[in-house]
Design an enzyme around this catalytic site. Sequence first.
Site, PDB file in Angstrom:
ATOM      1  N   TYR A  96       0.834  -1.195   0.000  1.00 48.64           N
ATOM      2  CA  TYR A  96       0.000   0.000   0.000  1.00 48.64           C
ATOM      3  C   TYR A  96       0.874   1.252   0.000  1.00 48.64           C
ATOM      4  CZ  TYR A  96      -3.414  -3.503   1.526  1.00 48.64           C
ATOM      5  OH  TYR A  96      -4.211  -4.622   1.639  1.00 48.64           O
ATOM      6  N   HIS A 131       0.710 -12.058   1.326  1.00 46.17           N
ATOM      7  CA  HIS A 131      -0.336 -11.312   0.618  1.00 46.17           C
ATOM      8  C   HIS A 131      -0.873 -12.106  -0.569  1.00 46.17           C
ATOM      9  CE1 HIS A 131      -1.615  -6.860  -0.146  1.00 46.17           C
ATOM     10  NE2 HIS A 131      -2.614  -7.696  -0.312  1.00 46.17           N
ATOM     11  N   SER A 134     -12.646  -6.047   2.100  1.00 46.50           N
ATOM     12  CA  SER A 134     -13.677  -5.512   1.184  1.00 46.50           C
ATOM     13  C   SER A 134     -15.065  -6.035   1.554  1.00 46.50           C
ATOM     14  CB  SER A 134     -13.343  -5.850  -0.270  1.00 46.50           C
ATOM     15  OG  SER A 134     -12.147  -5.239  -0.677  1.00 46.50           O
ATOM     16  N   PRO A 135     -15.437  -5.975   2.834  1.00 48.16           N
ATOM     17  CA  PRO A 135     -16.736  -6.527   3.252  1.00 48.16           C
ATOM     18  C   PRO A 135     -17.921  -5.702   2.761  1.00 48.16           C
ATOM     19  CG  PRO A 135     -15.739  -5.360   5.077  1.00 48.16           C
ATOM     20  CD  PRO A 135     -14.712  -5.381   3.980  1.00 48.16           C
ATOM     21  N   GLY A 187     -17.944  -4.562  -0.423  1.00 42.50           N
ATOM     22  CA  GLY A 187     -17.835  -4.567  -1.876  1.00 42.50           C
ATOM     23  C   GLY A 187     -17.117  -3.338  -2.395  1.00 42.50           C
ATOM     24  N   ARG A 188     -16.026  -2.953  -1.688  1.00 42.44           N
ATOM     25  CA  ARG A 188     -15.259  -1.750  -2.044  1.00 42.44           C
ATOM     26  C   ARG A 188     -16.140  -0.508  -2.063  1.00 42.44           C
ATOM     27  NH1 ARG A 188     -13.087  -6.007  -4.858  1.00 42.44           N
ATOM     28  NH2 ARG A 188     -10.861  -6.323  -4.467  1.00 42.44           N
ATOM     29  N   GLY A 189     -17.121  -0.476  -1.186  1.00 46.53           N
ATOM     30  CA  GLY A 189     -17.984   0.685  -1.028  1.00 46.53           C
ATOM     31  C   GLY A 189     -19.321   0.591  -1.720  1.00 46.53           C
ATOM     32  N   PHE A 190     -19.451  -0.359  -2.642  1.00 49.02           N
ATOM     33  CA  PHE A 190     -20.692  -0.439  -3.406  1.00 49.02           C
ATOM     34  C   PHE A 190     -21.887  -0.797  -2.534  1.00 49.02           C
ATOM     35  CE2 PHE A 190     -23.857  -2.177  -6.273  1.00 49.02           C
ATOM     36  CZ  PHE A 190     -23.789  -1.322  -7.365  1.00 49.02           C
TER      37      PHE A 190
END
Length: 342
Positions: free
Chosen positions: A61, A127, A206-207, A209-212
């Site tokens: 990152y 990773h 990403s629980p 959905g990356r913000g979706f």
Amino acid sequence: MACKVPRTKLGSQGLEVSKQGLGCMGMSAFYGPPKPEEEMIHLIRQVFSCGVTFLDTSDLYGPFTNEILLGKALKGIRQQVQLATKFGISFEDGKVKIRGDPDYVRACCEASLKRLDVDCIDLYYIHLVDATVPIEVTIGEMKKLVEEGKIKYIGLSNASASTIRRAHAVHPVTAVQIEWSLWTRDFEKDIIPTCRELGIGIVAYSPLGRGFLSAGAKLLETLSETDYRKVGQPRYQNENLQKNEKLFIALCQLATKKECTPGQLALAWLHNQGDDVVPIPGTTKLQNFEENLGSLQVKLTSEEIEEIEAVFHVDAAAGGRYDESDNSCITSETPPLSSWSS
């Protein structure tokens, strides 16, 4: 915001973490330009004051800058935080390189310790698995790092069930990190049962959905042109986006019935999957963090879970998790130990 976040055992090796963690990637990488350092340090401190003590980063990152950020943010509170970082992915000549050879493992750990400005990493993940190096070799070097006191617990990310078993036979694996959410459920068939059989904790990245699952298609209106979701995520593109927006509308309707936000319902669904599951939603805004934390108060009945899963069945989402060029190394197998010559 005063609150008490429950704690849970992550895996069976003794690591205890907050029931919900914080993914720190978006503060420094992939989701547009890096956020102001002082603002992110302040946010991490507020997250800590609310009882979220499980923080997730990686040397990827930035690269490297997110670890430096966390190192600064943890001054004075290090012993009260469970710090997780990762190694295994690097950029060489502009190309992604996956490595798991012993020299690289050790060099990455030493470098992360310096950037984080700590003596020991609580949870150290591979990773991505190097498909050219037997997993026993990579884990063997990590085992030495445990014995030397440089890391406490070993984790795997994006690993196949057979790789998890082989790794666990060399040294107990404490946690496996997977992308798990209402619209990414393909690990439920083999990875999650394997972890539970072996007593390995499950960390869900990403629980949302990356913000979706929090904002739906309108999220795209707020993203910078360099945001990875806007330029490289199949589920955010064209017809896929239109189909997935219908899922989000259905999620909003279910959330309204439950008197919570769609994001809270999505996280609550994960929390209801078991005490061995710890989601690590990321954010760069305190308001979003507080909303995410509210999911811990949302209790679901078996009937409500069935209703949610009727909409978000295993194949509900349109589009892949990654494009084909990014997807080739996910859950790769490694060669047998007998093939290795150091």
